[in-house]
Design a protein around this motif. Structure first.
Motif, PDB file in Angstrom:
ATOM      1  N   GLU A 159      -8.710-123.247  -4.307  1.00 30.15           N
ATOM      2  CA  GLU A 159     -10.345-123.355  -4.299  1.00 30.15           C
ATOM      3  C   GLU A 159     -11.315-123.713  -5.791  1.00 30.15           C
TER       4      GLU A 159
ATOM      5  N   ARG B 113     -10.263-127.619  -5.176  1.00 30.33           N
ATOM      6  CA  ARG B 113     -11.205-128.603  -4.257  1.00 30.33           C
ATOM      7  C   ARG B 113     -12.201-128.288  -5.338  1.00 30.33           C
TER       8      ARG B 113
ATOM      9  N   VAL C 110     -12.776-131.786  -1.089  1.00 26.82           N
ATOM     10  CA  VAL C 110     -13.931-131.420  -2.028  1.00 26.82           C
ATOM     11  C   VAL C 110     -14.200-129.584  -1.466  1.00 26.82           C
ATOM     12  N   PRO C 111     -15.007-129.615  -2.676  1.00 25.48           N
ATOM     13  CA  PRO C 111     -15.205-128.163  -2.651  1.00 25.48           C
ATOM     14  C   PRO C 111     -15.764-127.868  -1.426  1.00 25.48           C
ATOM     15  N   PRO C 112     -15.778-126.930  -1.222  1.00 21.48           N
ATOM     16  CA  PRO C 112     -16.140-126.289   0.599  1.00 21.48           C
ATOM     17  C   PRO C 112     -17.222-125.963   0.290  1.00 21.48           C
ATOM     18  N   SER C 113     -17.718-124.721  -0.740  1.00 23.14           N
ATOM     19  CA  SER C 113     -18.876-124.452  -0.824  1.00 23.14           C
ATOM     20  C   SER C 113     -19.675-125.002  -2.269  1.00 23.14           C
ATOM     21  N   ALA C 114     -20.917-125.684  -2.056  1.00 20.47           N
ATOM     22  CA  ALA C 114     -22.220-125.984  -2.812  1.00 20.47           C
ATOM     23  C   ALA C 114     -22.050-125.620  -4.339  1.00 20.47           C
TER      24      ALA C 114
ATOM     25  N   ARG D 106     -17.819-126.669   9.191  1.00 25.69           N
ATOM     26  CA  ARG D 106     -17.874-127.623   8.613  1.00 25.69           C
ATOM     27  C   ARG D 106     -16.899-128.522   9.262  1.00 25.69           C
TER      28      ARG D 106
ATOM     29  N   PRO E   5     -16.348-117.419  -3.959  1.00 24.42           N
ATOM     30  CA  PRO E   5     -16.745-118.498  -4.085  1.00 24.42           C
ATOM     31  C   PRO E   5     -16.661-119.563  -2.766  1.00 24.42           C
ATOM     32  N   GLY E   6     -15.081-119.802  -2.340  1.00 24.68           N
ATOM     33  CA  GLY E   6     -15.360-120.537  -1.071  1.00 24.68           C
ATOM     34  C   GLY E   6     -16.127-120.285   0.134  1.00 24.68           C
TER      35      GLY E   6
ATOM     36  N   TRP F 227     -25.071-125.555   2.623  1.00 29.83           N
ATOM     37  CA  TRP F 227     -24.090-124.997   1.839  1.00 29.83           C
ATOM     38  C   TRP F 227     -23.067-126.453   1.903  1.00 29.83           C
ATOM     39  N   ALA F 228     -21.620-126.585   1.946  1.00 28.45           N
ATOM     40  CA  ALA F 228     -20.724-127.034   1.751  1.00 28.45           C
ATOM     41  C   ALA F 228     -20.683-127.673   3.558  1.00 28.45           C
TER      42      ALA F 228
ATOM     43  N   VAL G 235     -18.807-130.150   4.207  1.00 24.94           N
ATOM     44  CA  VAL G 235     -17.329-130.924   4.508  1.00 24.94           C
ATOM     45  C   VAL G 235     -16.260-130.258   4.553  1.00 24.94           C
TER      46      VAL G 235
ATOM     47  N   PRO H 234     -12.831-128.372   4.857  1.00 25.15           N
ATOM     48  CA  PRO H 234     -12.256-127.580   3.791  1.00 25.15           C
ATOM     49  C   PRO H 234     -10.818-128.477   3.228  1.00 25.15           C
TER      50      PRO H 234
END
Lengths: 361, 361
Positions: free
Chosen positions: A279, A282, A357-361, B282, B304-305, B354-355, B357, B359
DNA sequence: ATTTCCTATGAATGCGATTTCATTGCAATG
DNA sequence: CATTGCAATGAAATCGCATTCATAGGAAAT
């Protein structure tokens, strides 16, 4: 087989119960005893016992007669009573301390199943922060469990351990460095050597390390195997970090320490740490440069979103060996059993890099 | 409320440690019996028993004399023997069926701790595919556990349940639809209504649903609460999918079914399903449009992810209520206990998306 | 001082099996 | 036919503690 049970009638007539039998209070109906069953079918109480004891001296005629009667009347031997005379409980105390790390529930589930298959029940002793260790160790002894299996007893010190396990068969899973107790453990050294070898082969040279507990036997062995192999291959250890815990958060935080040191791979002491590390990596957008390895192969490691390269602990083999040792008739001196796992190569050590890329903004 | 436990007394007097054990306590030597201890210090065996039984008729002088002698000689009451006479084991059978879903290990860990704190031990019965259900149910009865707590007994049918729990206090956690057994359960209806409300407030209108088991009581209630509230608010159910399992993979696959239906939010019957769903969404690059909600609030949900919006099951309260019910002196008729959880709003329902992309490449 | 009533204690009786010991019956042996 | 040996059974003795019953000794009450 819900047949009408003569037992109820018998009790109702026998007058032993002066209590009022309410609907909710069927609890008070005491199960049939061997003596009662014996009286019912006109044999001695000894015969009942023999019928349920394999290898005892009883004719097969009588035995089957008794077993059928037992089934009809709903008799079953009282395990507590037989524990008293035989001094065997068929119960294994299972001591667990860390249920946070997903590896342990998995191990636990398989262990209890393995024990069950061998006719053993598991009595749970949860030695976690918040639980009274003293009380639990105490209980282990008063309940007379036949054996004790300790799963990752990082909380217990040597003296507690020996006291709790004294006089009974006991096995330590996934822990090293105890002379007095038989251990069954994954081959941590081989595991970490394999992981380092794999990183070497995929071109990594600047390695970081994230440890869990640095004080435990396993923790030391893992680190030592890692650094040794690193040196043998001429790779560079750019840094080490730990938060003294095997948690996702510890993995995240420790990784923050390491990223500035520009590693091209980070080796984590366990999967859960590595997931945290993934995490952080990323978020930092560094997945293209930094390979990641874990250890355990928990279910999440193979989720497509992680696809973590790791070393699989041979859970099945550990459980099988443990059960085997518990059932063995002769107990020798304490032994060390080291079982080989398996390198699981997945995306996080792909030379081309993994998701950056970070999976969550 | 803590049940008075004879062992507590022993520990209270035994001090914090530094047991002065005579060297007579070898592994092979049988533990001292109450009668032997009585002979050693010249009192009756009854006195020994009384010393360890709270509320029994004994002078405090004699009691402390005995307790100190017990400590010195290393005597401790044999729990098995006392089970035989008192007919109480202080053991609760804990029946577990699904250790795959991370929610259950968490619940289990807390439950065993809660029981321990009340002086009860947990005997494990693992009813999973691969284990012999019959044998386990059989064992529940022969071991004479005081009570049975069943965690998500999706595997057991009604008849097995009643047979296994017959005549003993028993509690069903997280399951609905059983008339005969007391249940302690999170308020699923309220939970799903809250989630739908939250989606409505954040502007979602076209909702998809991913179910786990569609046959279980809880599964039905969740779905029903969900659709009811949806209708009340005039939102549209674009589709439903299930793989008859509460697993990450089931979540991934079911989500694949739903994405073509163009939902702007997907409600998952549990967190583990939702985590799988997040992955699929995603991969599809649709995180900007599709909100996600789970149910349980397992540890991973707050990583967080993921940052998954979900409804927290009140694990602590469930455990507390369960223990309370087990310790209650009078058992009434079967009851329904419904405990309120808490809506946990996180990133996956952020109106901004949210994200989006994948992961992992 | 005598009676009454507790309290504290010891002796004795299970709890429900296992296991030893003694006995019976029957087959095998001389 | 008498004798030995074995297998199958019942009676009885535990196993370690809880609990009831009986009793001795005080304190309280009269």
């Amino acid at each position: 087989m819900v047949r009408s049970n003569p037992l109820m009638i018998w009790w109702a007539l026998s007058g032993t119960g002066t209590r009022q039998v309410s609907k909710t209070e069927t609890a008070t109906a005491r199960p049939l005893t061997s003596r009662q069953l014996a009286a019912l079918i006109g044999v001695s109480q000894s015969a009942i016992s023999r019928a349920f004891t394999p290898g005892s001296s009883i004719s097969s005629d009588l035995r089957s007669k008794i077993l059928m009667a037992a089934r009809d009347y709903g008799y079953r031997p009282n395990a507590i009573a037989s524990m008293l005379t035989t001094r065997r409980t068929n119960i294994v105390g299972v001591v667990v301390s860390d249920m946070q790390n997903p590896f342990y529930p998995a191990l636990l589930a398989q262990l209890t199943q393995g024990l069950q298959a061998a006719g053993l029940q598991s009595l749970f002793f949860n030695i976690s922060p918040g639980a009274s260790i003293e009380d639990q160790l105490h209980a282990i002894r008063t309940y007379n469990v036949d054996a004790v299996v300790i799963i990752s007893a990082t909380v217990l010190n040597e003296r507690m351990l020996t006291w709790a396990t004294e006089g009974r068969r006991s096995i330590l899973l996934n822990r090293l460095g105890h002379e007095d107790i038989t251990t069954v453990c994954c081959d941590n050294t081989l595991g970490f050597r394999s992981l380092v070898d794999h990183l070497f082969e995929t071109g990594r040279r600047r390695i970081g390390y994230v440890a869990g507990f640095t004080t435990s036997g396993v923790g030391l062995v893992r680190y030592s195997a890692f650094t040794t192999r690193l040196a043998e291959l001429g790779m560079r250890l750019v840094g080490t970090s730990t938060r003294q815990a095997y948690t996702h958060e510890a993995g995240r935080l420790s990784t923050l320490d390491l990223i500035p040191l520009e590693p091209d791979a980070i080796v984590y002491a366990s999967d859960i740490l590595a997931l945290g590390g993934i995490e952080t990596i990323r978020m930092a957008g560094r997945a293209k440069d930094i390979a990641v390895t874990g250890f355990d192969d928990i279910p999440m490691a193979s989720w497509p979103g992680y696809s973590l390269t790791t070393y699989r602990q041979p859970v099945r083999e550990i459980v099988d060996r443990t059960v085997e040792l518990l059932l063995a008739t002769d107990i020798g001196p304490p032994q060390r059993h080291t079982l080989q796992g398996e390198l699981m190569i997945r995306a996080t050590t792909d030379p081309a890099g993994w998701a950056d890329v970070p999976p969550s903004a």
